[in-house]
Design a protein around this motif. Structure first.
Motif, PDB file in Angstrom:
ATOM      1  N   TRP A  21     -10.805 -24.988  20.254  1.00 10.01           N
ATOM      2  CA  TRP A  21     -12.107 -25.451  20.711  1.00 10.01           C
ATOM      3  C   TRP A  21     -12.969 -25.701  19.493  1.00 10.01           C
ATOM      4  O   TRP A  21     -12.965 -24.920  18.542  1.00 10.01           O
ATOM      5  CB  TRP A  21     -12.808 -24.397  21.559  1.00 10.01           C
ATOM      6  CG  TRP A  21     -12.447 -24.415  22.992  1.00 10.01           C
ATOM      7  CD1 TRP A  21     -12.677 -25.418  23.891  1.00 10.01           C
ATOM      8  CD2 TRP A  21     -11.807 -23.367  23.721  1.00 10.01           C
ATOM      9  NE1 TRP A  21     -12.221 -25.055  25.132  1.00 10.01           N
ATOM     10  CE2 TRP A  21     -11.679 -23.797  25.055  1.00 10.01           C
ATOM     11  CE3 TRP A  21     -11.340 -22.111  23.388  1.00 10.01           C
ATOM     12  CZ2 TRP A  21     -11.107 -23.012  26.036  1.00 10.01           C
ATOM     13  CZ3 TRP A  21     -10.769 -21.342  24.359  1.00 10.01           C
ATOM     14  CH2 TRP A  21     -10.653 -21.789  25.663  1.00 10.01           C
ATOM     15  N   ILE A  22     -13.747 -26.778  19.519  1.00  7.95           N
ATOM     16  CA  ILE A  22     -14.778 -27.008  18.514  1.00  7.95           C
ATOM     17  C   ILE A  22     -16.059 -26.444  19.117  1.00  7.95           C
ATOM     18  O   ILE A  22     -16.554 -26.953  20.120  1.00  7.95           O
ATOM     19  CB  ILE A  22     -14.926 -28.505  18.192  1.00  7.95           C
ATOM     20  CG1 ILE A  22     -13.609 -29.056  17.658  1.00  7.95           C
ATOM     21  CG2 ILE A  22     -16.055 -28.717  17.188  1.00  7.95           C
ATOM     22  CD1 ILE A  22     -13.598 -30.556  17.465  1.00  7.95           C
ATOM     23  N   TRP A  32     -17.570 -27.634  25.115  1.00  2.37           N
ATOM     24  CA  TRP A  32     -16.923 -27.696  23.810  1.00  2.37           C
ATOM     25  C   TRP A  32     -15.725 -28.639  23.844  1.00  2.37           C
ATOM     26  O   TRP A  32     -14.861 -28.531  24.719  1.00  2.37           O
ATOM     27  CB  TRP A  32     -16.436 -26.317  23.382  1.00  2.37           C
ATOM     28  CG  TRP A  32     -17.528 -25.344  23.047  1.00  2.37           C
ATOM     29  CD1 TRP A  32     -18.848 -25.608  22.861  1.00  2.37           C
ATOM     30  CD2 TRP A  32     -17.372 -23.942  22.870  1.00  2.37           C
ATOM     31  NE1 TRP A  32     -19.529 -24.455  22.560  1.00  2.37           N
ATOM     32  CE2 TRP A  32     -18.644 -23.414  22.569  1.00  2.37           C
ATOM     33  CE3 TRP A  32     -16.289 -23.087  22.930  1.00  2.37           C
ATOM     34  CZ2 TRP A  32     -18.851 -22.058  22.324  1.00  2.37           C
ATOM     35  CZ3 TRP A  32     -16.498 -21.748  22.690  1.00  2.37           C
ATOM     36  CH2 TRP A  32     -17.762 -21.242  22.394  1.00  2.37           C
ATOM     37  N   PRO A  33     -15.614 -29.556  22.865  1.00  2.28           N
ATOM     38  CA  PRO A  33     -14.445 -30.421  22.799  1.00  2.28           C
ATOM     39  C   PRO A  33     -13.216 -29.660  22.296  1.00  2.28           C
ATOM     40  O   PRO A  33     -13.318 -28.543  21.797  1.00  2.28           O
ATOM     41  CB  PRO A  33     -14.857 -31.508  21.809  1.00  2.28           C
ATOM     42  CG  PRO A  33     -15.965 -30.926  21.020  1.00  2.28           C
ATOM     43  CD  PRO A  33     -16.608 -29.862  21.859  1.00  2.28           C
ATOM     44  N   TYR A  80      -9.631 -29.718  19.927  1.00  6.03           N
ATOM     45  CA  TYR A  80      -9.011 -30.302  18.736  1.00  6.03           C
ATOM     46  C   TYR A  80      -7.547 -29.887  18.727  1.00  6.03           C
ATOM     47  O   TYR A  80      -7.220 -28.707  18.840  1.00  6.03           O
ATOM     48  CB  TYR A  80      -9.724 -29.805  17.481  1.00  6.03           C
ATOM     49  CG  TYR A  80      -9.355 -30.534  16.223  1.00  6.03           C
ATOM     50  CD1 TYR A  80      -9.772 -31.844  16.014  1.00  6.03           C
ATOM     51  CD2 TYR A  80      -8.598 -29.930  15.237  1.00  6.03           C
ATOM     52  CE1 TYR A  80      -9.447 -32.524  14.857  1.00  6.03           C
ATOM     53  CE2 TYR A  80      -8.268 -30.602  14.077  1.00  6.03           C
ATOM     54  CZ  TYR A  80      -8.695 -31.902  13.891  1.00  6.03           C
ATOM     55  OH  TYR A  80      -8.366 -32.574  12.737  1.00  6.03           O
ATOM     56  N   THR A 131      -3.943 -29.955  16.661  1.00  6.78           N
ATOM     57  CA  THR A 131      -3.359 -30.137  15.334  1.00  6.78           C
ATOM     58  C   THR A 131      -1.846 -29.951  15.403  1.00  6.78           C
ATOM     59  O   THR A 131      -1.318 -29.338  16.318  1.00  6.78           O
ATOM     60  CB  THR A 131      -3.922 -29.123  14.325  1.00  6.78           C
ATOM     61  OG1 THR A 131      -3.592 -27.800  14.747  1.00  6.78           O
ATOM     62  CG2 THR A 131      -5.416 -29.256  14.183  1.00  6.78           C
ATOM     63  N   HIS A 137      -6.335 -34.364  16.244  1.00  8.51           N
ATOM     64  CA  HIS A 137      -6.995 -35.285  17.163  1.00  8.51           C
ATOM     65  C   HIS A 137      -8.043 -34.532  17.967  1.00  8.51           C
ATOM     66  O   HIS A 137      -7.762 -33.455  18.506  1.00  8.51           O
ATOM     67  CB  HIS A 137      -5.983 -35.922  18.117  1.00  8.51           C
ATOM     68  CG  HIS A 137      -4.985 -36.780  17.424  1.00  8.51           C
ATOM     69  ND1 HIS A 137      -5.223 -38.100  17.116  1.00  8.51           N
ATOM     70  CD2 HIS A 137      -3.756 -36.496  16.950  1.00  8.51           C
ATOM     71  CE1 HIS A 137      -4.169 -38.597  16.497  1.00  8.51           C
ATOM     72  NE2 HIS A 137      -3.267 -37.641  16.375  1.00  8.51           N
ATOM     73  N   ARG A 138      -9.211 -35.113  18.049  1.00  6.93           N
ATOM     74  CA  ARG A 138     -10.301 -34.533  18.831  1.00  6.93           C
ATOM     75  C   ARG A 138     -10.303 -35.152  20.223  1.00  6.93           C
ATOM     76  O   ARG A 138     -10.178 -36.368  20.378  1.00  6.93           O
ATOM     77  CB  ARG A 138     -11.627 -34.814  18.136  1.00  6.93           C
ATOM     78  CG  ARG A 138     -12.820 -34.290  18.893  1.00  6.93           C
ATOM     79  CD  ARG A 138     -14.101 -34.705  18.212  1.00  6.93           C
ATOM     80  NE  ARG A 138     -15.249 -34.346  19.018  1.00  6.93           N
ATOM     81  CZ  ARG A 138     -16.305 -33.706  18.557  1.00  6.93           C
ATOM     82  NH1 ARG A 138     -16.356 -33.367  17.278  1.00  6.93           N
ATOM     83  NH2 ARG A 138     -17.305 -33.421  19.344  1.00  6.93           N
ATOM     84  N   ASP A 171     -12.823 -35.357  23.324  1.00 10.93           N
ATOM     85  CA  ASP A 171     -14.194 -35.092  23.742  1.00 10.93           C
ATOM     86  C   ASP A 171     -14.259 -34.841  25.243  1.00 10.93           C
ATOM     87  O   ASP A 171     -14.812 -35.634  26.011  1.00 10.93           O
ATOM     88  CB  ASP A 171     -15.116 -36.246  23.336  1.00 10.93           C
ATOM     89  CG  ASP A 171     -15.378 -36.242  21.843  1.00 10.93           C
ATOM     90  OD1 ASP A 171     -15.658 -35.159  21.301  1.00 10.93           O
ATOM     91  OD2 ASP A 171     -15.290 -37.303  21.228  1.00 10.93           O
ATOM     92  N   SER A 186      -8.690 -31.852  29.392  1.00  7.51           N
ATOM     93  CA  SER A 186      -7.710 -32.371  28.427  1.00  7.51           C
ATOM     94  C   SER A 186      -6.301 -31.864  28.665  1.00  7.51           C
ATOM     95  O   SER A 186      -5.361 -32.359  28.068  1.00  7.51           O
ATOM     96  CB  SER A 186      -8.147 -32.025  27.003  1.00  7.51           C
ATOM     97  OG  SER A 186      -8.082 -30.633  26.807  1.00  7.51           O
TER      98      SER A 186
END
Length: 52
Positions: free
Chosen positions: A11-12, A21-22, A24, A26, A34-35, A37, A43
């Protein structure tokens, strides 16, 4: 959290509302992530098909 494809999901933590929270994603190289949103729940289908 990770998966069998060596991808990691984070989470960002932007802003005070965790429900916004978007995400991320990896792989072996975190700077090439990749993010997404959208929320973690929104997601989730993308995580299942994300090939890096």
């Amino acid at each position: 959290m990770g998966n069998e494809h060596e991808q990691w999901f984070h989470w960002i933590t932007e802003g005070p509302d965790p429900d916004r929270w978007p995400v991320y994603v990896t792989g072996a190289e975190p700077e090439a992530g990749h993010r997404f949103d959208c929320t973690a729940t929104e997601s989730r289908p993308s995580w299942l098909t994300f090939a890096g």
